[in-house]
Write a protein that holds these residues in place. Structure first.
Motif, PDB file in Angstrom:
ATOM      1  N   TYR A 296     -19.523  28.014  -3.808  1.00 26.75           N
ATOM      2  CA  TYR A 296     -19.245  27.611  -2.385  1.00 26.75           C
ATOM      3  C   TYR A 296     -18.103  28.529  -1.719  1.00 26.75           C
ATOM      4  O   TYR A 296     -16.873  28.462  -2.194  1.00 26.75           O
ATOM      5  N   GLY A 297     -18.283  29.122  -0.554  1.00 32.82           N
ATOM      6  CA  GLY A 297     -17.223  29.790   0.249  1.00 32.82           C
ATOM      7  C   GLY A 297     -16.784  31.066  -0.323  1.00 32.82           C
ATOM      8  O   GLY A 297     -16.075  31.807   0.273  1.00 32.82           O
ATOM      9  N   LYS A 298     -17.590  31.719  -1.550  1.00 31.15           N
ATOM     10  CA  LYS A 298     -17.282  32.890  -2.108  1.00 31.15           C
ATOM     11  C   LYS A 298     -18.495  33.894  -1.565  1.00 31.15           C
ATOM     12  O   LYS A 298     -19.395  33.608  -1.608  1.00 31.15           O
ATOM     13  N   GLU A 299     -17.938  35.051  -1.081  1.00 31.18           N
ATOM     14  CA  GLU A 299     -18.873  35.985  -0.595  1.00 31.18           C
ATOM     15  C   GLU A 299     -19.084  37.089  -1.859  1.00 31.18           C
ATOM     16  O   GLU A 299     -18.350  38.018  -2.023  1.00 31.18           O
ATOM     17  N   ARG A 300     -20.203  36.815  -2.400  1.00 29.63           N
ATOM     18  CA  ARG A 300     -20.627  37.551  -3.658  1.00 29.63           C
ATOM     19  C   ARG A 300     -22.002  38.272  -3.535  1.00 29.63           C
ATOM     20  O   ARG A 300     -22.956  37.540  -2.937  1.00 29.63           O
ATOM     21  N   VAL A 301     -21.953  39.379  -4.113  1.00 29.70           N
ATOM     22  CA  VAL A 301     -23.350  39.912  -4.367  1.00 29.70           C
ATOM     23  C   VAL A 301     -23.575  40.542  -5.638  1.00 29.70           C
ATOM     24  O   VAL A 301     -22.578  40.953  -6.226  1.00 29.70           O
ATOM     25  N   TYR A 302     -24.603  40.441  -6.306  1.00 32.78           N
ATOM     26  CA  TYR A 302     -24.804  40.966  -7.554  1.00 32.78           C
ATOM     27  C   TYR A 302     -25.530  42.522  -7.529  1.00 32.78           C
ATOM     28  O   TYR A 302     -26.760  42.432  -7.000  1.00 32.78           O
ATOM     29  N   LEU A 303     -24.872  43.667  -7.577  1.00 37.81           N
ATOM     30  CA  LEU A 303     -25.387  44.726  -7.100  1.00 37.81           C
ATOM     31  C   LEU A 303     -25.196  45.754  -8.164  1.00 37.81           C
ATOM     32  O   LEU A 303     -25.809  46.895  -7.964  1.00 37.81           O
ATOM     33  N   LYS A 304     -24.177  45.677  -8.914  1.00 36.47           N
ATOM     34  CA  LYS A 304     -23.753  46.951  -9.858  1.00 36.47           C
ATOM     35  C   LYS A 304     -24.820  47.364 -10.740  1.00 36.47           C
ATOM     36  O   LYS A 304     -24.920  48.534 -11.058  1.00 36.47           O
ATOM     37  N   ASN A 305     -25.580  46.321 -11.267  1.00 43.06           N
ATOM     38  CA  ASN A 305     -26.784  46.722 -12.031  1.00 43.06           C
ATOM     39  C   ASN A 305     -27.965  46.678 -11.503  1.00 43.06           C
ATOM     40  O   ASN A 305     -29.095  46.822 -12.078  1.00 43.06           O
ATOM     41  N   LYS A 411     -16.436  41.002   9.184  1.00 41.99           N
ATOM     42  CA  LYS A 411     -15.988  39.706   8.906  1.00 41.99           C
ATOM     43  C   LYS A 411     -15.036  38.906   9.728  1.00 41.99           C
ATOM     44  O   LYS A 411     -15.169  37.703   9.610  1.00 41.99           O
ATOM     45  N   ALA A 412     -14.181  39.740  10.424  1.00 37.93           N
ATOM     46  CA  ALA A 412     -13.361  38.967  11.491  1.00 37.93           C
ATOM     47  C   ALA A 412     -14.335  38.291  12.559  1.00 37.93           C
ATOM     48  O   ALA A 412     -14.014  37.165  13.040  1.00 37.93           O
ATOM     49  N   GLU A 413     -15.456  39.186  13.025  1.00 38.27           N
ATOM     50  CA  GLU A 413     -15.943  38.452  13.860  1.00 38.27           C
ATOM     51  C   GLU A 413     -16.859  37.320  13.493  1.00 38.27           C
ATOM     52  O   GLU A 413     -17.241  36.395  14.205  1.00 38.27           O
ATOM     53  N   ALA A 414     -17.032  37.128  11.795  1.00 35.20           N
ATOM     54  CA  ALA A 414     -17.682  36.144  11.212  1.00 35.20           C
ATOM     55  C   ALA A 414     -16.678  34.936  10.984  1.00 35.20           C
ATOM     56  O   ALA A 414     -17.099  33.775  10.418  1.00 35.20           O
ATOM     57  N   GLY A 415     -15.393  35.196  11.477  1.00 35.57           N
ATOM     58  CA  GLY A 415     -14.574  34.014  11.318  1.00 35.57           C
ATOM     59  C   GLY A 415     -13.665  34.089   9.694  1.00 35.57           C
ATOM     60  O   GLY A 415     -13.175  33.255   9.408  1.00 35.57           O
ATOM     61  N   LYS A 416     -13.793  35.319   9.087  1.00 38.04           N
ATOM     62  CA  LYS A 416     -13.261  35.245   7.777  1.00 38.04           C
ATOM     63  C   LYS A 416     -12.578  36.534   7.835  1.00 38.04           C
ATOM     64  O   LYS A 416     -13.069  37.434   6.882  1.00 38.04           O
ATOM     65  N   PRO A 417     -11.504  36.862   8.554  1.00 41.30           N
ATOM     66  CA  PRO A 417     -10.714  38.122   8.527  1.00 41.30           C
ATOM     67  C   PRO A 417     -10.200  38.787   7.306  1.00 41.30           C
ATOM     68  O   PRO A 417      -9.923  39.684   6.988  1.00 41.30           O
ATOM     69  N   ASP A 418      -9.748  37.499   6.235  1.00 45.27           N
ATOM     70  CA  ASP A 418      -9.126  37.969   5.188  1.00 45.27           C
ATOM     71  C   ASP A 418      -9.860  37.893   4.055  1.00 45.27           C
ATOM     72  O   ASP A 418      -9.565  38.220   2.811  1.00 45.27           O
ATOM     73  N   ILE A 419     -11.136  37.738   3.942  1.00 47.82           N
ATOM     74  CA  ILE A 419     -11.859  37.383   2.778  1.00 47.82           C
ATOM     75  C   ILE A 419     -12.313  38.670   2.249  1.00 47.82           C
ATOM     76  O   ILE A 419     -12.367  39.838   2.876  1.00 47.82           O
ATOM     77  N   VAL A 420     -12.459  38.872   1.053  1.00 45.65           N
ATOM     78  CA  VAL A 420     -12.958  40.300   0.110  1.00 45.65           C
ATOM     79  C   VAL A 420     -14.374  39.851  -0.364  1.00 45.65           C
ATOM     80  O   VAL A 420     -14.504  38.898  -1.137  1.00 45.65           O
ATOM     81  N   LEU A 421     -15.097  41.058  -0.164  1.00 44.43           N
ATOM     82  CA  LEU A 421     -16.492  41.049  -0.799  1.00 44.43           C
ATOM     83  C   LEU A 421     -16.448  41.291  -2.184  1.00 44.43           C
ATOM     84  O   LEU A 421     -15.770  42.183  -2.679  1.00 44.43           O
ATOM     85  N   GLU A 422     -16.892  40.212  -3.045  1.00 49.20           N
ATOM     86  CA  GLU A 422     -17.111  40.331  -4.665  1.00 49.20           C
ATOM     87  C   GLU A 422     -18.194  41.179  -4.926  1.00 49.20           C
ATOM     88  O   GLU A 422     -19.323  40.537  -4.543  1.00 49.20           O
ATOM     89  N   ILE A 423     -18.384  42.263  -5.577  1.00 48.02           N
ATOM     90  CA  ILE A 423     -19.568  43.198  -6.059  1.00 48.02           C
ATOM     91  C   ILE A 423     -19.540  42.972  -7.654  1.00 48.02           C
ATOM     92  O   ILE A 423     -18.626  43.686  -8.019  1.00 48.02           O
ATOM     93  N   LEU A 424     -20.542  42.365  -7.929  1.00 43.07           N
ATOM     94  CA  LEU A 424     -20.756  42.170  -9.300  1.00 43.07           C
ATOM     95  C   LEU A 424     -21.569  42.805  -9.889  1.00 43.07           C
ATOM     96  O   LEU A 424     -22.388  43.425  -9.461  1.00 43.07           O
TER      97      LEU A 424
END
Length: 424
Positions: A296-305, A411-424
């Motif tokens: 919950y609340g984590k911006e994550r995508v599974y993409l490296k593989n 991300k700022a427009e979405a209300g998350k200016p400081d969040i970092v996208l995690e690419i797993l």
């Protein structure tokens, strides 16, 4: 609330893109009631902004209350969708187990039903339907139990859906209603980004993240008329078992068929056939893996593989669009733990995640979500009949960079200016 165009990605209103706006003059012709309603809303907004209008704010609030559509149709539609897409298989097992229960007891009956399902899903579905009919109704006839007969009837009817080549014809009226109704479940649903850069045909839309039940993808892409109008004919790829043997889910898939495209399975064979014809394709590359790693609340995508879709785009010279959906990370809470076991099961296509959304109906997502979906500028891939691993890796890296750039841009427009996208 004054954005009266659901087809343009909002959660309210009925105005289609391209519809002429009434100017109120004699040369404008007869405006539709919907356009008059939109103009009235704008007049109220102007009144509320005027310093000389003391009653403007009250009029605006009164208009919002009167024009706000009821929420319960959205709730019922999402509940029915969830039941069809997720609960079909458990319902089949429970009904078939109920048909067998007079002979072996309910727990053993459900276990036997699971064994039958694992075998039947691998063979011709007409044979599966016949097997379920013979076994379940034989038990019901021997036991003369109404409960057993009811279970046999439900199990046979459900498996017969998989045996049909098509469960129902495409229905654009139902799709129109779904496009409006799905969006109204949430606080906000908008679609934006580089929509003007989309070309008809030979385009690939990679959507992120999958989340638990792909609620944002459903609302802002699959059942969104603005996306349909922007991309033209497009085919949306989902799990092959869900598409071809999804029981009740097949009703939703078949009714979706139309000039805008339809659902197809995500098997390599289907992808090759569609791209050989130059058809546009849309899918979530992360699939079940992103459900497994969801927090919950984590911006994550599974993409490296996940490089297969890039390889196909290179083979056919497609434009590759990253698509990101903000809001998916807040749809559900999940229970963590046993990560190694869950990832192992996921490798066999078995998603293992315990989730809950609404406290009074945990199966449904939370309602206080602002879904904002953005389509990125395309990567124009060269056509290479047999791309090497190095070429695939090069363009896959470029795609990950394009996805991160799209994320950071909005991300700022979405209300998350400081969040970092995690690419797993």
């Amino acid at each position: 609330p004054l954005d009266a165009s659901n087809y343009m990605g909002s959660s309210r209103g009925d105005v289609k893109p391209g519809a002429p706006k009434s100017t109120g003059g004699p040369s404008s012709g007869t405006a539709s009631p919907t356009l008059f309603k939109q103009d009235a809303a704008l007049e109220i907004a102007e009144a509320s902004a005027s310093p000389t209008s003391g009653a403007g704010s009250a009029a605006l609030l009164q208009h919002e209350e009167q024009s706000k559509p009821p929420w319960w149709p959205s709730f019922l539609l999402l509940l029915a969708s969830g039941m069809a897409w997720v609960v079909s298989i458990p319902l089949l097992l429970l009904s078939l187990g109920g048909a067998l229960s007079p002979l072996v007891g309910y727990p053993v009956g459900v276990t036997l039903a699971l064994g039958m399902f694992c075998i039947c899903v691998q063979i011709d579905q007409r044979i599966s339907t016949l097997a379920v009919f013979l076994v379940s109704f034989s038990c019901a006839a021997w036991s003369r139990s109404f409960f057993s007969l009811l279970g046999a009837l439900v199990a046979t009817c459900m498996t017969s859906l998989n045996a049909m080549k098509r469960t129902c014809p495409g229905c654009p009226q139902i799709v129109d209603w779904q496009c409006k109704t799905y969006a109204r479940y949430h606080r906000m649903s908008t679609l934006g980004g580089a929509l003007d850069s989309i070309r008809p045909g030979r385009s690939f839309f990679a959507c992120h993240p999958h989340g638990i039940l792909s609620v944002g993808w459903v609302t802002n892409v699959l059942w969104n008329r603005r996306f349909h109008h922007s991309v033209g004919r497009c085919f949306y790829l989902i799990d092959k078992t869900l598409r071809n043997k999804g029981l009740l889910a097949r009703l939703f898939c078949d009714a979706f068929e139309g000039a805008h495209g339809g659902f197809r399975d995500n098997s390599p064979r289907t992808l090759k056939e569609l791209m050989a014809k130059g058809e546009s394709v849309c899918m979530t590359p992360g699939a079940f893996h992103e459900a497994t790693c969801f927090q919950y609340g984590k911006e994550r995508v599974y993409l490296k593989n996940r490089k297969g879709f890039v390889k196909y785009c290179l083979r056919h010279g497609y434009q590759l669009h990253p698509v990101y959906n903000f809001g998916e990370a807040e749809t559900y809470h999940v229970m963590s733990g046993f990560e190694s076991v869950r990832w192992w099961l996921n490798s066999y296509g078995i998603p293992t995640v315990a989730f809950f959304g609404l406290w009074w109906c945990p199966f449904l997502p939370k309602t206080d979500i602002e879904f904002r979906t953005f389509v990125g500028e395309p990567l124009s891939l060269p056509q290479i009949d047999e791309p090497t691993d190095e070429q695939v890796a090069e363009w896959h890296l470029k795609y990950m960079e394009a996805l991160r750039a799209l994320f950071d841009k909005h991300k700022a427009e979405a209300g998350k200016p400081d969040i970092v996208l995690e690419i797993l």
